[in-house]
Design a protein around this motif. Sequence first.
Motif, PDB file in Angstrom:
ATOM      1  N   MET A  20     -14.905  -6.949   4.102  1.00 25.31           N
ATOM      2  CA  MET A  20     -15.272  -5.898   3.161  1.00 25.31           C
ATOM      3  C   MET A  20     -14.980  -4.515   3.734  1.00 25.31           C
ATOM      4  SD  MET A  20     -18.595  -7.352   1.113  1.00 25.31           S
ATOM      5  CE  MET A  20     -19.656  -7.319   2.518  1.00 25.31           C
ATOM      6  N   GLU A  21     -15.241  -4.314   5.005  1.00 22.63           N
ATOM      7  CA  GLU A  21     -14.926  -3.033   5.637  1.00 22.63           C
ATOM      8  C   GLU A  21     -13.420  -2.775   5.601  1.00 22.63           C
ATOM      9  OE1 GLU A  21     -16.621  -3.333   9.545  1.00 22.63           O
ATOM     10  OE2 GLU A  21     -18.664  -3.184   8.783  1.00 22.63           O
ATOM     11  N   ASP A  22     -12.641  -3.801   5.870  1.00 22.29           N
ATOM     12  CA  ASP A  22     -11.175  -3.671   5.825  1.00 22.29           C
ATOM     13  C   ASP A  22     -10.702  -3.368   4.404  1.00 22.29           C
ATOM     14  OD1 ASP A  22     -11.110  -4.182   8.538  1.00 22.29           O
ATOM     15  OD2 ASP A  22     -10.379  -6.246   8.317  1.00 22.29           O
ATOM     16  N   ALA A  23     -11.292  -4.033   3.424  1.00 26.67           N
ATOM     17  CA  ALA A  23     -10.922  -3.802   2.026  1.00 26.67           C
ATOM     18  C   ALA A  23     -11.270  -2.379   1.609  1.00 26.67           C
ATOM     19  CB  ALA A  23     -11.612  -4.809   1.112  1.00 26.67           C
ATOM     20  N   GLU A  24     -12.437  -1.892   2.029  1.00 26.65           N
ATOM     21  CA  GLU A  24     -12.820  -0.524   1.705  1.00 26.65           C
ATOM     22  C   GLU A  24     -11.848   0.471   2.346  1.00 26.65           C
ATOM     23  OE1 GLU A  24     -16.879  -0.645   3.059  1.00 26.65           O
ATOM     24  OE2 GLU A  24     -17.611  -0.865   1.005  1.00 26.65           O
ATOM     25  N   ALA A  25     -11.457   0.219   3.567  1.00 26.89           N
ATOM     26  CA  ALA A  25     -10.504   1.097   4.251  1.00 26.89           C
ATOM     27  C   ALA A  25      -9.159   1.089   3.527  1.00 26.89           C
ATOM     28  CB  ALA A  25     -10.331   0.667   5.703  1.00 26.89           C
ATOM     29  N   LEU A  26      -8.723  -0.081   3.088  1.00 27.56           N
ATOM     30  CA  LEU A  26      -7.464  -0.186   2.356  1.00 27.56           C
ATOM     31  C   LEU A  26      -7.534   0.568   1.029  1.00 27.56           C
ATOM     32  CD1 LEU A  26      -4.623  -1.361   2.143  1.00 27.56           C
ATOM     33  CD2 LEU A  26      -5.632  -3.421   1.153  1.00 27.56           C
ATOM     34  N   LEU A  27      -8.646   0.431   0.330  1.00 27.63           N
ATOM     35  CA  LEU A  27      -8.809   1.149  -0.934  1.00 27.63           C
ATOM     36  C   LEU A  27      -8.779   2.663  -0.709  1.00 27.63           C
ATOM     37  CD1 LEU A  27     -11.491  -1.084  -2.659  1.00 27.63           C
ATOM     38  CD2 LEU A  27      -9.145  -0.701  -3.435  1.00 27.63           C
ATOM     39  N   LYS A  28      -9.428   3.118   0.346  1.00 22.88           N
ATOM     40  CA  LYS A  28      -9.410   4.549   0.654  1.00 22.88           C
ATOM     41  C   LYS A  28      -7.997   5.008   1.015  1.00 22.88           C
ATOM     42  CE  LYS A  28     -14.165   4.971   2.178  1.00 22.88           C
ATOM     43  NZ  LYS A  28     -15.071   5.180   3.305  1.00 22.88           N
ATOM     44  N   ALA A  29      -7.296   4.208   1.784  1.00 20.16           N
ATOM     45  CA  ALA A  29      -5.953   4.573   2.227  1.00 20.16           C
ATOM     46  C   ALA A  29      -4.962   4.634   1.068  1.00 20.16           C
ATOM     47  CB  ALA A  29      -5.453   3.593   3.286  1.00 20.16           C
ATOM     48  N   THR A  30      -5.213   3.879   0.016  1.00 19.17           N
ATOM     49  CA  THR A  30      -4.295   3.849  -1.119  1.00 19.17           C
ATOM     50  C   THR A  30      -4.798   4.670  -2.300  1.00 19.17           C
ATOM     51  OG1 THR A  30      -5.294   1.824  -1.998  1.00 19.17           O
ATOM     52  CG2 THR A  30      -3.413   1.569  -0.490  1.00 19.17           C
ATOM     53  N   SER A  31      -5.839   5.439  -2.098  1.00 12.48           N
ATOM     54  CA  SER A  31      -6.452   6.171  -3.215  1.00 12.48           C
ATOM     55  C   SER A  31      -5.529   7.206  -3.838  1.00 12.48           C
ATOM     56  CB  SER A  31      -7.749   6.839  -2.762  1.00 12.48           C
ATOM     57  OG  SER A  31      -7.478   7.830  -1.789  1.00 12.48           O
ATOM     58  N   THR A  32      -4.553   7.682  -3.107  1.00  7.62           N
ATOM     59  CA  THR A  32      -3.651   8.698  -3.660  1.00  7.62           C
ATOM     60  C   THR A  32      -2.388   8.110  -4.284  1.00  7.62           C
ATOM     61  OG1 THR A  32      -2.587   9.006  -1.507  1.00  7.62           O
ATOM     62  CG2 THR A  32      -4.453  10.452  -2.028  1.00  7.62           C
ATOM     63  N   LEU A  33      -2.199   6.814  -4.158  1.00  9.41           N
ATOM     64  CA  LEU A  33      -1.031   6.181  -4.769  1.00  9.41           C
ATOM     65  C   LEU A  33      -1.204   6.153  -6.278  1.00  9.41           C
ATOM     66  CD1 LEU A  33      -0.392   3.178  -2.371  1.00  9.41           C
ATOM     67  CD2 LEU A  33       0.744   5.397  -2.390  1.00  9.41           C
ATOM     68  N   THR A  34      -0.107   6.315  -6.973  1.00 10.92           N
ATOM     69  CA  THR A  34      -0.167   6.327  -8.435  1.00 10.92           C
ATOM     70  C   THR A  34       0.649   5.164  -8.991  1.00 10.92           C
ATOM     71  OG1 THR A  34       1.730   7.804  -8.555  1.00 10.92           O
ATOM     72  CG2 THR A  34      -0.443   8.825  -8.528  1.00 10.92           C
ATOM     73  N   GLY A  35       0.551   5.014 -10.261  1.00 15.98           N
ATOM     74  CA  GLY A  35       1.281   3.938 -10.928  1.00 15.98           C
ATOM     75  C   GLY A  35       0.306   2.960 -11.553  1.00 15.98           C
ATOM     76  N   LYS A  37       0.501  -0.333 -12.018  1.00 16.66           N
ATOM     77  CA  LYS A  37       0.273  -1.575 -11.273  1.00 16.66           C
ATOM     78  C   LYS A  37      -0.671  -1.341 -10.094  1.00 16.66           C
ATOM     79  CE  LYS A  37       2.719  -4.713 -13.348  1.00 16.66           C
ATOM     80  NZ  LYS A  37       2.064  -5.790 -14.036  1.00 16.66           N
ATOM     81  N   VAL A  38      -0.464  -0.237  -9.383  1.00 20.34           N
ATOM     82  CA  VAL A  38      -1.325   0.078  -8.237  1.00 20.34           C
ATOM     83  C   VAL A  38      -2.768   0.251  -8.707  1.00 20.34           C
ATOM     84  CG1 VAL A  38      -1.841   1.802  -6.470  1.00 20.34           C
ATOM     85  CG2 VAL A  38       0.514   1.103  -6.859  1.00 20.34           C
ATOM     86  N   GLN A  39      -2.935   0.953  -9.804  1.00 21.46           N
ATOM     87  CA  GLN A  39      -4.282   1.171 -10.331  1.00 21.46           C
ATOM     88  C   GLN A  39      -4.936  -0.136 -10.777  1.00 21.46           C
ATOM     89  OE1 GLN A  39      -5.852   4.004  -9.876  1.00 21.46           O
ATOM     90  NE2 GLN A  39      -3.978   4.705  -8.906  1.00 21.46           N
ATOM     91  N   GLU A  40      -4.145  -1.029 -11.363  1.00 19.68           N
ATOM     92  CA  GLU A  40      -4.679  -2.337 -11.774  1.00 19.68           C
ATOM     93  C   GLU A  40      -5.139  -3.138 -10.558  1.00 19.68           C
ATOM     94  OE1 GLU A  40      -1.831  -4.480 -14.139  1.00 19.68           O
ATOM     95  OE2 GLU A  40      -1.614  -2.824 -15.562  1.00 19.68           O
ATOM     96  N   VAL A  41      -4.321  -3.155  -9.540  1.00 16.64           N
ATOM     97  CA  VAL A  41      -4.657  -3.905  -8.326  1.00 16.64           C
ATOM     98  C   VAL A  41      -5.890  -3.301  -7.660  1.00 16.64           C
ATOM     99  CG1 VAL A  41      -3.859  -4.511  -6.004  1.00 16.64           C
ATOM    100  CG2 VAL A  41      -2.317  -4.749  -7.950  1.00 16.64           C
ATOM    101  N   ARG A  42      -5.939  -1.978  -7.599  1.00 14.37           N
ATOM    102  CA  ARG A  42      -7.099  -1.302  -7.002  1.00 14.37           C
ATOM    103  C   ARG A  42      -8.375  -1.631  -7.784  1.00 14.37           C
ATOM    104  NH1 ARG A  42      -7.573   2.510  -3.647  1.00 14.37           N
ATOM    105  NH2 ARG A  42      -9.031   3.671  -4.935  1.00 14.37           N
ATOM    106  N   ALA A  43      -8.292  -1.631  -9.098  1.00 16.24           N
ATOM    107  CA  ALA A  43      -9.459  -1.926  -9.931  1.00 16.24           C
ATOM    108  C   ALA A  43      -9.949  -3.356  -9.685  1.00 16.24           C
ATOM    109  CB  ALA A  43      -9.125  -1.710 -11.410  1.00 16.24           C
ATOM    110  N   ARG A  44      -9.012  -4.294  -9.606  1.00  8.53           N
ATOM    111  CA  ARG A  44      -9.397  -5.686  -9.327  1.00  8.53           C
ATOM    112  C   ARG A  44     -10.017  -5.801  -7.939  1.00  8.53           C
ATOM    113  NH1 ARG A  44      -4.189  -7.220 -11.265  1.00  8.53           N
ATOM    114  NH2 ARG A  44      -3.698  -7.944  -9.175  1.00  8.53           N
ATOM    115  N   ALA A  45      -9.421  -5.121  -6.973  1.00  9.68           N
ATOM    116  CA  ALA A  45      -9.939  -5.178  -5.606  1.00  9.68           C
ATOM    117  C   ALA A  45     -11.338  -4.567  -5.529  1.00  9.68           C
ATOM    118  CB  ALA A  45      -8.993  -4.461  -4.646  1.00  9.68           C
ATOM    119  N   GLU A  46     -11.537  -3.455  -6.218  1.00  7.49           N
ATOM    120  CA  GLU A  46     -12.855  -2.822  -6.222  1.00  7.49           C
ATOM    121  C   GLU A  46     -13.906  -3.736  -6.843  1.00  7.49           C
ATOM    122  OE1 GLU A  46     -11.921   0.825  -8.224  1.00  7.49           O
ATOM    123  OE2 GLU A  46     -11.354   1.823  -6.349  1.00  7.49           O
TER     124      GLU A  46
END
Length: 66
Positions: A20-35, A37-46
Amino acid sequence: MNARVEVTTDQLVADLKTVMEDAEALLKATSTLTGEKVQEVRARAEESLRQAKVRLSEVEEEAMRR
């Protein structure tokens, strides 16, 4: 047997916390990516992360009762 199950549960809890800590770090690291598909994946991961936190809390509570 019970001690073995407890150790296994403790290790599982520790491993899930690490994931979970790794997933949170990944979500933070990708927070500025757009698109889209990226937003869909981020939403599912969250959502998966949120559900994992709830389940982990339940497992920890159950382990403490034993």
